[in-house]
Design a protein around this motif. Structure first.
Motif, PDB file in Angstrom:
ATOM      1  N   ALA A 304       0.749  -1.222   0.176  1.00  0.00           N
ATOM      2  CA  ALA A 304      -0.029   0.015  -0.111  1.00  0.00           C
ATOM      3  C   ALA A 304       0.855   1.205  -0.014  1.00  0.00           C
ATOM      4  O   ALA A 304       0.679   2.251  -0.821  1.00  0.00           O
ATOM      5  N   ALA A 305       1.888   1.273   0.806  1.00  0.00           N
ATOM      6  CA  ALA A 305       2.786   2.256   0.775  1.00  0.00           C
ATOM      7  C   ALA A 305       3.411   2.446  -0.555  1.00  0.00           C
ATOM      8  O   ALA A 305       3.715   3.643  -0.888  1.00  0.00           O
ATOM      9  N   TYR A 306       4.130   1.404  -0.942  1.00  0.00           N
ATOM     10  CA  TYR A 306       4.683   1.183  -2.088  1.00  0.00           C
ATOM     11  C   TYR A 306       3.843   2.029  -3.374  1.00  0.00           C
ATOM     12  O   TYR A 306       4.407   2.528  -4.362  1.00  0.00           O
ATOM     13  N   ILE A 313       5.923   9.942  -6.498  1.00  0.00           N
ATOM     14  CA  ILE A 313       7.203  10.432  -7.270  1.00  0.00           C
ATOM     15  C   ILE A 313       6.888  10.605  -8.710  1.00  0.00           C
ATOM     16  O   ILE A 313       7.914  11.218  -9.471  1.00  0.00           O
ATOM     17  N   TYR A 314       5.943  10.002  -9.362  1.00  0.00           N
ATOM     18  CA  TYR A 314       5.771  10.373 -10.597  1.00  0.00           C
ATOM     19  C   TYR A 314       5.120  11.818 -10.641  1.00  0.00           C
ATOM     20  O   TYR A 314       5.610  12.529 -11.588  1.00  0.00           O
ATOM     21  N   ALA A 315       4.236  12.112  -9.780  1.00  0.00           N
ATOM     22  CA  ALA A 315       3.685  13.554  -9.818  1.00  0.00           C
ATOM     23  C   ALA A 315       4.801  14.388  -9.496  1.00  0.00           C
ATOM     24  O   ALA A 315       4.856  15.640 -10.190  1.00  0.00           O
ATOM     25  N   SER A 345       9.125   8.606   1.741  1.00  0.00           N
ATOM     26  CA  SER A 345       8.270   7.732   1.604  1.00  0.00           C
ATOM     27  C   SER A 345       6.816   7.863   2.391  1.00  0.00           C
ATOM     28  O   SER A 345       7.112   8.514   3.477  1.00  0.00           O
ATOM     29  N   LEU A 346       5.902   7.349   2.378  1.00  0.00           N
ATOM     30  CA  LEU A 346       4.525   7.585   3.108  1.00  0.00           C
ATOM     31  C   LEU A 346       5.045   6.621   4.516  1.00  0.00           C
ATOM     32  O   LEU A 346       4.367   6.734   5.489  1.00  0.00           O
ATOM     33  N   GLN A 347       6.094   5.780   4.470  1.00  0.00           N
ATOM     34  CA  GLN A 347       6.580   5.022   5.571  1.00  0.00           C
ATOM     35  C   GLN A 347       7.060   6.200   6.705  1.00  0.00           C
ATOM     36  O   GLN A 347       7.271   5.736   7.799  1.00  0.00           O
ATOM     37  N   GLY A 348       7.570   7.181   6.311  1.00  0.00           N
ATOM     38  CA  GLY A 348       8.024   8.083   7.136  1.00  0.00           C
ATOM     39  C   GLY A 348       9.502   8.518   6.959  1.00  0.00           C
ATOM     40  O   GLY A 348      10.155   9.283   7.552  1.00  0.00           O
ATOM     41  N   ASP A 358      15.593   0.912  -9.045  1.00  0.00           N
ATOM     42  CA  ASP A 358      15.198   0.104  -8.125  1.00  0.00           C
ATOM     43  C   ASP A 358      15.401   0.742  -6.802  1.00  0.00           C
ATOM     44  O   ASP A 358      16.383   1.382  -6.436  1.00  0.00           O
ATOM     45  N   ALA A 359      14.206   0.704  -6.090  1.00  0.00           N
ATOM     46  CA  ALA A 359      14.257   1.309  -4.627  1.00  0.00           C
ATOM     47  C   ALA A 359      15.368   0.403  -3.645  1.00  0.00           C
ATOM     48  O   ALA A 359      15.049  -0.711  -3.572  1.00  0.00           O
ATOM     49  N   GLU A 360      15.899   1.099  -2.836  1.00  0.00           N
ATOM     50  CA  GLU A 360      16.893   0.401  -2.031  1.00  0.00           C
ATOM     51  C   GLU A 360      15.677  -0.434  -0.757  1.00  0.00           C
ATOM     52  O   GLU A 360      14.993   0.543  -0.353  1.00  0.00           O
TER      53      GLU A 360
END
Length: 511
Positions: A304-306, A313-315, A345-348, A358-360
């Motif tokens: 959900a966060a991804y 990030i597109y916006a 990230s939404l995760q904070g 690729d995301a780390e």
């Protein structure tokens, strides 16, 4: 599974956030189209996905978010059209090549990132022989196995579990039956609901009470500190199961579970955001089946966060291109604003996207520890973060090192030490038998045994002689002692009595 589809609510939530932010795409309203293309790892469904993408492009779509599972074909088509494709769930390792898939990026760390952490944890405790229980996900089964073999970890066997529900518990029990005599380490890559039943199957044989077994679980669910104590409970289903009396066995069994999870969320508002995602997911166009008890207890999947991050990030990239007077439909230009950059990230916390798009990954190891925050006379165990993975400053794609968060709060093993990958004498005692056979077959060993035997006989004989001589000497000494202590006697019959008158007459005559 239907439960996992709740993450789709993050898409309309992110769209609404972009449209309400005056700093993102000013003067432009973002809209989305949704399409279900099934599991795109099948060739026929890949063709369906490309056909739907074509229809979307012809209708004016300027970017794609998704798809799930494999996305190789879709990413290649997007590159051919020079349109950006940002995935939140695709784990396909093939698309990590920006020379070919130059309009592709993803907010989900690919399997290569997760595999490195898995290998690091296994190597930290010398668990070099394992059995893998994995979901039917081609990216995992291929990439993970390659990483394990490249770093000296032997996969004894591999089993697949997919779309698990408790009525399939017998399948997990069959896996345990087929493997528990030839492994001590399980790598479990699957949903939490299946992990609980897998632990239950091991506990039916009382295997997790000895400290000889360990389960390394790769879990994509978000770690929730509020549920750290009842982590093994599935309140939406456990009360209705016939063997719910095994809950204590399962809870103890989780002392032998190490869960590798995405790093703990630090966004203080994340719980409220998850509730909004759930609310969006039950509305059109997704219409995820709603059940109040399930929605109250399920943990929000990290995807959900991804998904939310993919839209954001597109916006951001499109906003920057518009400010520079460039076309936001230029996929390669969009990706130049995404690669080699961090995003919040939404995760904070901040996440870095590398040169391949690729995301780390940020991963944490959690295990059952004594809970210091609970009150009472009895100790309570809860799932808590215990370790993390550290890359060196000059890392060039190698394996990170497992580190304890607090060296004073290490993993609380069931036994006195971490489980061994292989028992000391092997799974069937073959290692100890080999040692004996080697000694018997070694000629020099036989010669030494023969010499030792003769020496032992000589020593035994000398000892016997010394003992015999000592016995005779002691007896002789005792005999002399007895002679010295005897009082001498003369029998009366052996004496000759001389009368006294005879003696007197003799004396007179002599006078």
């Amino acid at each position: 599974s239907k439960i996992e589809q709740v993450v789709l609510g993050a898409l309309p939530l992110a769209i609404a956030t972009v449209n309400s932010d005056p700093n993102l795409l000013p003067g432009i309203e973002m809209k989305f189209l949704a399409a279900d293309i099934g599991r795109s790892n099948a060739d026929s469904l890949a063709a369906l996905g490309i056909r739907i993408m074509t229809e979307m492009r012809d209708s004016g779509t300027v970017a794609f978010i998704g798809p799930d599972d494999s996305c190789r074909s879709e990413a290649l088509v997007a590159a051919a059209w020079n349109l950006p494709l940002i995935s939140y769930k695709c784990e396909d390792p093939e698309v990590s090549d920006s020379r070919v898939y130059y309009t592709f990026a993803r907010t989900l760390p690919p399997t290569s990132k997760i595999s490195k952490s898995v290998v690091a944890l296994l190597r930290a405790f010398s668990w070099t022989k394992i059995v893998v229980v994995c979901e039917t996900r081609p990216a995992w089964s291929e990439k993970l196995k390659d990483y394990l073999q490249n770093y000296g970890i032997t996969v004894m066997d591999t089993f697949t579990v997919n779309d698990y529900i408790p009525i399939f518990e017998s399948k997990l029990d069959d896996i345990v039956t087929a493997t528990y005599l030839r492994t001590r380490v399980y790598l479990f890559v699957g949903e939490h609901i299946a992990l609980v039943d897998f632990v239950k199957c091991l506990q039916k044989r009382r295997l997790l009470y000895t400290g000889d077994y360990i389960i390394v679980s790769v879990d994509d669910k978000i770690y929730d500190p509020q549920r750290r104590i009842d982590i093994t409970q599935r309140n939406y289903i456990d009360p209705y199961l016939p063997d719910r009396n095994m809950s204590q066995d399962v809870k103890f069994g989780f002392r032998s579970v190490l869960k590798l999870t995405p790093t703990h969320i630090i966004n203080p508002n994340f719980k409220e955001v998850c509730e909004r995602i759930k609310n969006y997911s039950v509305r059109p166009p997704f219409c995820v089946p709603y059940h109040s008890e399930i929605f109250k207890t399920i943990a929000m999947p990290i995807q959900a966060a991804y998904l939310y991050d993919a839209v954001m990030i597109y916006a951001r990239a499109a906003t920057e291109l518009l400010a520079e007077g460039e076309d936001p439909r230029n996929g390669s230009a969009i990706l130049s604003k995404i690669r080699n950059r961090s995003y919040h990230s939404l995760q904070g916390y901040d996440v870095f996207i590398d040169k391949n798009g690729d995301a780390e990954g940020n991963f944490t190891v959690v295990s059952l520890l004594d809970d210091e925050e609970t009150n009472g006379t009895f100790k309570i165990l809860s799932m808590q973060p215990v370790g993390y993975f550290q890359y060196s400053d000059n890392d060039t794609g190698g394996i990170p090192r497992f580190r304890y968060i607090n060296p004073k709060r290490e993993i609380q093993w069931v036994g006195p030490e971490p489980p061994r990958a292989v028992p000391e004498c092997g799974f069937t005692g073959e290692l100890c038998r080999d040692d004996v056979d080697e000694e018997l077959d070694d000629p020099s060993s036989n010669i030494n045994d023969w010499r030792d035997w003769r020496l032992q006989v000589a020593l035994l004989a000398a000892t016997a002689l010394v003992v015999v001589a000592a016995v005779f000497a002691f007896k002789h000494y005792r005999y002399e002692q007895k002679l010295a202590c005897i009082l001498w006697k003369i029998e009366l019959k052996d004496l000759t009595m001389i009368p006294s008158d005879v003696s007197d007459s003799c004396n007179e005559k002599s006078v």
